[in-house]
Scaffold this active site. Structure first.
Site, PDB file in Angstrom:
ATOM      1  N   HIS A 155      43.128  55.800  67.515  1.00  0.00           N
ATOM      2  CA  HIS A 155      42.636  55.180  66.273  1.00  0.00           C
ATOM      3  C   HIS A 155      43.671  54.272  65.621  1.00  0.00           C
ATOM      4  O   HIS A 155      43.328  53.429  64.808  1.00  0.00           O
ATOM      5  CB  HIS A 155      42.193  56.272  65.290  1.00  0.00           C
ATOM      6  CG  HIS A 155      40.927  56.938  65.722  1.00  0.00           C
ATOM      7  ND1 HIS A 155      39.703  56.655  65.145  1.00  0.00           N
ATOM      8  CD2 HIS A 155      40.677  57.819  66.712  1.00  0.00           C
ATOM      9  CE1 HIS A 155      38.768  57.358  65.752  1.00  0.00           C
ATOM     10  NE2 HIS A 155      39.333  58.080  66.706  1.00  0.00           N
ATOM     11  N   ASP A 363      47.328  48.469  60.523  1.00  0.00           N
ATOM     12  CA  ASP A 363      46.254  49.456  60.516  1.00  0.00           C
ATOM     13  C   ASP A 363      45.481  49.338  61.821  1.00  0.00           C
ATOM     14  O   ASP A 363      45.247  48.215  62.293  1.00  0.00           O
ATOM     15  CB  ASP A 363      45.301  49.183  59.338  1.00  0.00           C
ATOM     16  CG  ASP A 363      44.768  50.470  58.722  1.00  0.00           C
ATOM     17  OD1 ASP A 363      44.606  51.453  59.460  1.00  0.00           O
ATOM     18  OD2 ASP A 363      44.508  50.481  57.507  1.00  0.00           O
TER      19      ASP A 363
HETATM   20  P1  ADP Z   1      42.753  55.860  57.583  1.00  0.00           P
HETATM   21  O1  ADP Z   1      41.964  56.444  58.706  1.00  0.00           O
HETATM   22  O2  ADP Z   1      44.130  55.407  57.965  1.00  0.00           O
HETATM   23  O3  ADP Z   1      42.813  56.729  56.382  1.00  0.00           O
HETATM   24  P2  ADP Z   1      40.535  53.951  57.144  1.00  0.00           P
HETATM   25  O4  ADP Z   1      40.448  52.833  56.167  1.00  0.00           O
HETATM   26  O5  ADP Z   1      40.121  53.593  58.507  1.00  0.00           O
HETATM   27  O6  ADP Z   1      42.030  54.517  57.100  1.00  0.00           O
HETATM   28  O7  ADP Z   1      39.603  55.140  56.671  1.00  0.00           O
HETATM   29  C1  ADP Z   1      39.738  55.713  55.454  1.00  0.00           C
HETATM   30  C2  ADP Z   1      38.482  56.521  55.160  1.00  0.00           C
HETATM   31  O8  ADP Z   1      38.809  57.485  54.160  1.00  0.00           O
HETATM   32  C3  ADP Z   1      37.358  55.688  54.605  1.00  0.00           C
HETATM   33  O9  ADP Z   1      36.119  56.185  55.038  1.00  0.00           O
HETATM   34  C4  ADP Z   1      37.516  55.832  53.107  1.00  0.00           C
HETATM   35  O10 ADP Z   1      36.319  55.749  52.376  1.00  0.00           O
HETATM   36  C5  ADP Z   1      38.097  57.220  52.980  1.00  0.00           C
HETATM   37  N1  ADP Z   1      39.050  57.233  51.861  1.00  0.00           N
HETATM   38  C6  ADP Z   1      40.195  56.544  51.760  1.00  0.00           C
HETATM   39  N2  ADP Z   1      40.776  56.764  50.562  1.00  0.00           N
HETATM   40  C7  ADP Z   1      39.964  57.600  49.913  1.00  0.00           C
HETATM   41  C8  ADP Z   1      39.994  58.195  48.638  1.00  0.00           C
HETATM   42  N3  ADP Z   1      40.992  57.920  47.809  1.00  0.00           N
HETATM   43  N4  ADP Z   1      38.984  59.011  48.305  1.00  0.00           N
HETATM   44  C9  ADP Z   1      37.980  59.264  49.168  1.00  0.00           C
HETATM   45  N5  ADP Z   1      37.889  58.726  50.381  1.00  0.00           N
HETATM   46  C10 ADP Z   1      38.859  57.909  50.749  1.00  0.00           C
HETATM   47  O1  F6P Z   2      43.483  57.195  61.718  1.00  0.00           O
HETATM   48  C1  F6P Z   2      44.416  57.833  60.971  1.00  0.00           C
HETATM   49  C2  F6P Z   2      44.250  59.329  60.718  1.00  0.00           C
HETATM   50  O2  F6P Z   2      45.227  60.082  61.344  1.00  0.00           O
HETATM   51  C3  F6P Z   2      42.930  59.908  61.138  1.00  0.00           C
HETATM   52  O3  F6P Z   2      43.053  60.547  62.361  1.00  0.00           O
HETATM   53  C4  F6P Z   2      42.623  60.863  60.029  1.00  0.00           C
HETATM   54  O4  F6P Z   2      41.259  60.814  59.740  1.00  0.00           O
HETATM   55  C5  F6P Z   2      43.396  60.326  58.845  1.00  0.00           C
HETATM   56  O5  F6P Z   2      44.395  59.524  59.357  1.00  0.00           O
HETATM   57  C6  F6P Z   2      43.848  61.410  57.891  1.00  0.00           C
HETATM   58  O6  F6P Z   2      45.112  61.934  58.236  1.00  0.00           O
HETATM   59  P1  F6P Z   2      45.476  63.478  58.259  1.00  0.00           P
HETATM   60  O7  F6P Z   2      44.630  64.116  59.291  1.00  0.00           O
HETATM   61  O8  F6P Z   2      46.936  63.516  58.577  1.00  0.00           O
HETATM   62  O9  F6P Z   2      45.145  63.996  56.894  1.00  0.00           O
END
Ligand code: ADP
Ligand code: F6P
Length: 454
Positions: A155, A363
């Site tokens: 990912h 990202d």
């Molecule tokens: P990552 O997997 O690195 O966290 P992504 O942007 O791909 O980044 O995915 C983040 C997911 O988590 C999205 O579905 C988003 O809506 C959710 N998310 C991110 N920040 C928050 C938050 N502060 N509160 C609730 N959901 C969140």
């Molecule tokens: O894609 C990044 C990621 O590691 C996802 O696997 C996971 O949904 C998210 O970050 C949250 O991280 P963690 O599992 O460390 O809380």
């Protein structure tokens, strides 16, 4: 039809209350629409030496999880996964805190996962393993005699070979990818870098289709971008427009424009530069003072990793400085919160925003960008500002694309977004929506599972 088995470190248990931030669960739930098994870490720490697999049924999906011991959590999750692999794969060599005992802990947890998972597998299951925590899991399963189709999806980004070379014993990790029949990466760039590392570090020569021939068979690298359930999210946003939370937000804005950022509180997300850029907007473009509020929802994440604690302190300080300098008794320029929000609330807030700020330094994909787009009202849409270093930028060219290392560029983009005429906003958003409604969670799962079945 073969049963699908999903394996990921983090498992979105149906028994879990409230919101948890993180993209993985959003994209892959679709793979289990016809039922199956989801296996991984429970999120809990166990003190007992016996560590049974716990199962929860929800509809036709079985969730099977195990705890980690404190030592495993420290070495595998906090240590190697999040203090070596995460910074490395996000191009931050300076943040790597490598320890040999963490590397051992990482392989040991992967062995434990393999032993527990192997007992759950049926001969025809198709096994799809996710993300950087579990790279060696496939090889460990093979060692136990598992003959099922095995797929892996990364990912996060993959780095150029010259950066990968910094990883101690990187060759062993890279070789572990070859145990999979299919290795998926988010973008063409990540796939190119992965294949290049395989060439340079392992001396192997992939064919034009990314096929690698190993002593035990073949392994194919594909680019397969993750998406969201765009239709579902759009419908949720349209409904949430009238929710009590969105109404409260709108009434607190008293007609001001909303700039929104939604992220895990992670150094890959570029939050300090984003805050600097917003402060600079208020300094360089005083016409926006009192006319705009920026809401940053930065859900706490990986709080046992020291870099994340340092980032939290930095953001607290920066937010205080901006508000101390520009706030009026009836206007707080920057609203900064570290609690997660429910998806419904987020959907309504994205729709209420004039500008979506997505400026990670690096990202894998970034699903927030796709959620912001899906949530917009096509008559009066907002504008997405997107980092060129998010995987999503490969496909979302009509966003305002910025270099997140230059806060001044983000400032100018926010200004441009705030003054952008409605017809240009509509035009850009229509093109972006077409993309987000085509490359979805459903197409991502379908393509990967088809490649794995081939
Ligand atoms: P990552 O997997 O690195 O966290 P992504 O942007 O791909 O980044 O995915 C983040 C997911 O988590 C999205 O579905 C988003 O809506 C959710 N998310 C991110 N920040 C928050 C938050 N502060 N509160 C609730 N959901 C969140
Ligand atoms: O894609 C990044 C990621 O590691 C996802 O696997 C996971 O949904 C998210 O970050 C949250 O991280 P963690 O599992 O460390 O809380």
């Amino acid at each position: 039809m073969a049963r699908v088995v999903i394996v990921s470190n983090r498992v979105p248990l149906p028994t879990e209350r409230g919101a948890r931030a993180g993209g993985l669960a959003v994209g892959i739930a679709d793979a289990l629409k016809d039922g199956g098994l989801w296996f991984g870490w429970s999120g809990g720490i166990s003190r007992s030496a016996r560590n049974p697999v716990r199962k929860v049924e929800s509809g036709s999906v079985t969730y099977a999880t195990i705890d980690l011991s404190q030592e495993d959590y420290d070495r595998f999750y906090v240590g190697y996964a999040n203090s070596t692999l995460w910074p490395l794969l996000h191009f931050r060599l300076g943040l790597i805190d490598f320890k040999r005992e963490d590397l051992e802990g990482y392989f040991s947890v992967n062995r434990t996962f393999a032993a527990a998972l192997a007992l759950e597998l049926h001969p025809d299951d198709v096994v799809w393993i996710h993300d950087y925590h579990l790279i060696p899991l496939g090889a460990e399963l093979r060692r136990l005699g598992v003959r099922n189709r095995l797929g892996f999806f990364l990912h996060v980004p993959f780095v150029p070979a010259s950066l990968f070379a910094a990883l101690p014993q990187g060759e062993t990790l890279l070789r572990a990818f070859l145990a999979y029949d299919v290795v998926g990466l988010q973008t063409e760039e990540h796939r190119r870098d992965f294949l290049d590392a395989v060439k340079q570090v392992l001396g192997m020569e992939p064919d034009g289709d990314g096929l690698l021939v190993t002593a035990d068979g073949t392994s194919r690298a594909i680019a397969n971008p993750i998406g969201i359930d765009a239709r579902g999210f759009a419908a949720m946003a349209a409904k949430a427009e009238r929710s009590p939370e969105t109404r409260r937000l709108l009434s607190s804005l008293v007609g001001r424009d909303l700039v929104i950022g939604v992220d895990r509180l992670d150094y890959s997300k570029g939050l300090p530069n984003r805050f600097t850029a917003f402060g600079k907007l208020l300094h360089d473009f005083p016409q926006h003072r009192q006319k705009v509020s920026y809401l940053q929802v930065a859900a706490k994440s990986r709080e046992d990793v020291s870099e994340y604690q340092a980032l939290r302190r930095e953001l607290d300080r920066k937010a205080g400085n901006i508000n101390g300098r520009y706030a009026e008794f009836d206007w707080v320029p920057l609203r900064y919160m570290t609690r997660p929000m429910t998806r419904t609330t987020l959907a309504g807030f994205y729709r209420a925003a004039r500008v979506g700020l997505v400026t990670p330094l690096r990202d894998g994909m970034n699903l927030v960008a796709k959620e912001f787009i899906a949530a917009q009202d096509h008559n009066d849409p907002g504008v997405l500002i997107l980092s060129r270093f998010a995987g999503a930028a490969e496909d979302l060219e009509e966003a305002l694309i910025v270099n997140p290392y230059d806060p001044a560029e983000i400032t100018e983009a926010i200004h441009q977004a705030l003054i952008m005429p409605q017809d240009e906003r509509q035009d850009r958003m229509a093109r972006l929506r077409a993309r987000v409604f085509t490359v979805t969670a459903e197409s991502y799962c379908r393509n990967f599972l088809a490649a794995l079945a081939a």
